[in-house]
Design a protein around this motif. Structure first.
Motif, PDB file in Angstrom:
ATOM      1  N   GLY A 117      13.146   5.409   1.820  1.00  8.53           N
ATOM      2  CA  GLY A 117      13.436   4.071   0.950  1.00  8.53           C
ATOM      3  C   GLY A 117      12.037   3.478   0.966  1.00  8.53           C
ATOM      4  N   GLU A 118      11.075   3.792   1.700  1.00 10.91           N
ATOM      5  CA  GLU A 118       9.897   3.002   2.209  1.00 10.91           C
ATOM      6  C   GLU A 118       8.794   3.350   0.868  1.00 10.91           C
ATOM      7  N   THR A 119       8.067   2.222   0.816  1.00 10.09           N
ATOM      8  CA  THR A 119       6.899   2.485  -0.028  1.00 10.09           C
ATOM      9  C   THR A 119       5.874   3.022   0.455  1.00 10.09           C
ATOM     10  N   ILE A 120       5.145   4.052  -0.512  1.00  8.04           N
ATOM     11  CA  ILE A 120       3.941   4.650  -0.012  1.00  8.04           C
ATOM     12  C   ILE A 120       2.615   4.117   0.026  1.00  8.04           C
ATOM     13  N   HIS A 121       2.647   3.251  -1.053  1.00 10.65           N
ATOM     14  CA  HIS A 121       1.253   2.538  -1.347  1.00 10.65           C
ATOM     15  C   HIS A 121       1.763   1.271  -2.169  1.00 10.65           C
ATOM     16  N   THR A 122       0.654   0.257  -1.998  1.00 13.46           N
ATOM     17  CA  THR A 122       0.494  -0.963  -2.586  1.00 13.46           C
ATOM     18  C   THR A 122       0.884  -0.566  -4.057  1.00 13.46           C
TER      19      THR A 122
ATOM     20  N   ALA B 199       1.182   6.042 -16.341  1.00 13.89           N
ATOM     21  CA  ALA B 199       0.802   7.463 -15.968  1.00 13.89           C
ATOM     22  C   ALA B 199      -0.561   7.510 -15.484  1.00 13.89           C
ATOM     23  N   LEU B 200      -1.321   6.555 -15.834  1.00  9.52           N
ATOM     24  CA  LEU B 200      -2.873   6.624 -15.442  1.00  9.52           C
ATOM     25  C   LEU B 200      -3.113   6.265 -14.021  1.00  9.52           C
ATOM     26  N   LYS B 201      -2.364   5.262 -13.654  1.00  7.76           N
ATOM     27  CA  LYS B 201      -2.252   4.641 -12.422  1.00  7.76           C
ATOM     28  C   LYS B 201      -1.673   5.897 -11.417  1.00  7.76           C
ATOM     29  N   LEU B 202      -0.572   6.631 -11.810  1.00  5.26           N
ATOM     30  CA  LEU B 202       0.041   7.808 -10.963  1.00  5.26           C
ATOM     31  C   LEU B 202      -0.967   8.732 -10.604  1.00  5.26           C
ATOM     32  N   THR B 203      -1.832   9.077 -11.778  1.00  2.00           N
ATOM     33  CA  THR B 203      -2.619   9.946 -11.649  1.00  2.00           C
ATOM     34  C   THR B 203      -3.856   9.539 -10.574  1.00  2.00           C
TER      35      THR B 203
ATOM     36  N   LEU C 290      -3.389   7.619  -8.189  1.00  3.22           N
ATOM     37  CA  LEU C 290      -2.668   7.972  -6.689  1.00  3.22           C
ATOM     38  C   LEU C 290      -2.647   9.257  -6.233  1.00  3.22           C
ATOM     39  N   PHE C 291      -2.373  10.151  -7.117  1.00  3.77           N
ATOM     40  CA  PHE C 291      -2.347  11.625  -6.643  1.00  3.77           C
ATOM     41  C   PHE C 291      -3.704  12.114  -6.205  1.00  3.77           C
ATOM     42  N   ARG C 292      -4.732  11.523  -6.942  1.00  9.01           N
ATOM     43  CA  ARG C 292      -5.958  11.905  -6.681  1.00  9.01           C
ATOM     44  C   ARG C 292      -6.489  11.095  -5.530  1.00  9.01           C
ATOM     45  N   ASN C 293      -6.063  10.155  -5.184  1.00  9.81           N
ATOM     46  CA  ASN C 293      -6.488   9.407  -4.015  1.00  9.81           C
ATOM     47  C   ASN C 293      -6.019   9.037  -2.821  1.00  9.81           C
ATOM     48  N   SER C 294      -4.613   9.449  -2.855  1.00  4.01           N
ATOM     49  CA  SER C 294      -3.796   9.273  -1.643  1.00  4.01           C
ATOM     50  C   SER C 294      -3.088  10.496  -1.226  1.00  4.01           C
ATOM     51  N   GLU C 295      -3.625  10.720   0.217  1.00  4.65           N
ATOM     52  CA  GLU C 295      -2.983  11.998   0.648  1.00  4.65           C
ATOM     53  C   GLU C 295      -1.547  11.930   1.056  1.00  4.65           C
ATOM     54  N   LYS C 296      -1.063  10.755   1.373  1.00  3.21           N
ATOM     55  CA  LYS C 296       0.297  10.523   1.614  1.00  3.21           C
ATOM     56  C   LYS C 296       1.002  10.587   0.542  1.00  3.21           C
TER      57      LYS C 296
END
Length: 561
Positions: A122-127, A166-170, A172-178
């Motif tokens: 239930g914890e956030t992964i990124h700001t 959708a673009l923000k999620l894209t 995050l996928f490309r730039n956050s290993e977590k």
């Protein structure tokens, strides 16, 4: 916040076996409304006549890691909601009211802002990446070349831009290993601010409520606008496996069960019966229930919504197609055309906080009034590129026409005019898309506090009647060149949230029950400049827009010419 000076009277049916209530009865029925915006959070409590009786507001931190990047701390936002509920409820009780008389809670939030959390903890992964953020500009250019890109707007109503979730999620996928790791392990939870707050208000993992409403869902770019379900083609286009990421369930704005209830605090156990995106909430708060009704909200950004009825209209002139509202039951969803301006009130904050032009944002009115015109200055406030109807992602804020004659007042005036000119461009696009002219436009939001903005913002010629739901002062009557009408009660976004919750709670049952809310004590203002002067100003603005292109990517440099 001021209360309205009138108490509208209308009949109301609180349930199948309950007789119509009069004004006295309605004043004893209350609805709470969480209004979570881009820069602050508020909680208001309305009575059954639509009168706010208690409120509390808290600003939260804006995070700017790099130029063009805007982030929020999701946990800080939730804490601000809890604090506002506690303080407003304390005021409510202190004024002699009983918590037991609060029949439901509504929630309205900023849209598109993207939150990810771990489904197990239930914890956030990124700001949270906020809606005006422009870091995805290069991804937008790339995806526009991907096969199938030309089909997206017809499916979801939105163009590929830095705006949708959708673009923000894209990114995050490309730039956050977590993020990638959590996704690959099937634990990734996606949501906009509404989904995150509903999850937290319900106690987090304990109840694991994971829902969104149709208006917020329609801003992600993942939902088919025609059937309001997640679209397989769109998910495949963004290369997402729905088995590895959990998207929230999409439900109508008004629902007695889907949104759960508040888990802790003074309103523990109170059901959340309404949830709606902030701009749709303002349209509801302006009673824009029928096709042809429209509103413009001057907040951090500026958003003009036009009710097009029960079938979506896909824009051919730079606007967005979106869900206006859906009250559930036997009612069908209602759609809107939207013109979105990324920067409005935030440009005033820029003059205040970054340049030190004044100590309080409302002082821009006094500063702009020190000069008779903009002195030749045009300020294209493209801090997040330009949204509708231009969609210029590579623009930057650009100030033209500076001379030794230029004073702070000229720049202040040009800042107000920037939103007004963009509004004019949106109105022209809406006329082309809808095939007819608007009959009225209701306007609200903090930037409408400015007398000068309200006077200047309507001066370009238009035969449309404008109804301004502003914050206090004078008319907007100069860039659209028509009279302006302004009511007393200005809390339309929070009121819209209360209305969708109130319908689920049975406080109101039909739109007719609301017809007198916020309808009295209006003030009319008239245009003060000529059509020729308006045309000249607008032509100058359009030149400046064209000259603001191509400034976002420093690596393109002079080669872009």
């Amino acid at each position: 916040m001021e209360n309205p000076s009138h108490s509208p009277h209308h009949e109301h049916h609180a349930g199948d076996d309950t007789p119509a209530q009069d004004e006295v009865s309605l004043k004893k029925v209350f609805i709470g409304s969480v209004d979570q915006g881009t820069t602050s959070t508020r909680f208001l409590i309305f009575d059954g006549t639509g009168t706010p009786v208690a409120s509390h507001q808290i600003e939260f931190k804006q995070i700017y890691p790099q130029p063009g990047w805007i982030e929020h701390d999701p946990n800080e936002i939730f804490e601000s909601v809890e604090a506002c509920i506690e303080e407003a409820t304390k005021t409510f009780v202190g004024n002699g009211h009983s918590i037991s008389d609060i029949k439901a809670i509504g929630l309205t939030t900023q849209r598109e802002t993207t939150v990810l959390w771990d489904g197990e903890t239930g914890e956030t992964i990124h700001t949270a990446i906020a809606w005006p953020d422009t870091r995805t500009q290069s991804i937008v250019r790339e995806l526009k070349q991907r096969k199938g890109a030309e089909k997206l707007q017809d499916i979801c109503g939105l163009p590929l831009s830095t705006y949708p979730s959708a673009l923000k999620l894209t990114w995050l996928f490309r730039n956050s290993e977590k993020v990638r790791e959590t996704y690959n392990e099937g634990r990734l939870m996606f949501g906009t601010i509404d989904t995150w707050l509903l999850f937290k208000l319900n106690g987090g993992k304990e109840r694991d409520i994971h829902v969104t409403d149709v208006t917020n869902a329609s801003r992600t770019m993942f939902v088919n606008l025609h059937n309001l379900e997640y679209d397989p083609f769109v998910l495949d286009f963004f290369q997402l496996d729905s088995k590895k990421i959990k998207f929230p369930k999409v439900v109508p704005n008004s629902d007695a069960e889907a949104f759960g209830s508040i888990a802790v605090g003074p309103l523990k156990g109170k059901k959340i019966m309404g949830c709606i995106g902030d701009q749709s909430a303002a349209l509801v708060g302006q009673l824009g229930f029928t096709p042809g009704k429209a509103k413009n909200t001057y907040g951090t950004g500026c958003f003009l919504l036009y009710n097009v009825g029960e079938k979506p209209v896909i824009s051919k002139h730079g606007l967005l197609a979106t869900v206006a509202f859906h009250f559930g039951g036997n009612r069908k969803p209602v759609y809107a055309l939207e013109g979105s301006i990324a920067v409005a009130g935030s440009a005033v904050k820029f003059l205040q906080n970054n340049l030190g032009f004044f100590e309080a944002s409302h002082k821009i009115n006094d500063l702009a009034a020190t000069v008779k015109d903009n002195g030749g200055c045009v300020f294209v406030t493209a801090f997040s590129g330009l949204f509708a109807p231009y969609w210029i992602d590579d623009a930057k804020g650009t100030l033209f026409g500076l001379t030794q004659h230029t004073e702070k007042g000229h720049i202040a005036r040009a800042t107000l005019e920037a939103t007004c000119f963009q509004t004019k461009a949106i109105l022209e696009a809406m006329e082309k898309d809808s095939g007819h002219r608007l009959s009225e436009l209701a306007v609200d939001g903090g930037m409408s506090n400015s007398d000068l903005c309200m006077q200047v913002c309507l001066s370009l010629e238009s035969p449309w009647e404008i109804l301004i739901n502003a914050s206090e002062q004078q008319s907007q009557a100069d860039i659209i060149n028509i009279p302006v009408d302004r009511p007393t009660m200005r809390e339309t976004t929070a009121l819209g949230s209360a209305i969708v919750a109130g319908f689920a709670a049975g406080v109101w049952q039909e739109f007719e029950d609301l017809k007198k809310i916020n309808s009295e004590d209006r003030m009319t203002f008239k245009p003060a400049i000529s059509k020729t002067a308006c045309d000249n100003l607008y032509a100058q603005w359009e030149r400046a827009v064209e000259m603001s292109r191509g400034w976002l990517d420093s690596d393109r440099g002079a080669a872009s010419t």
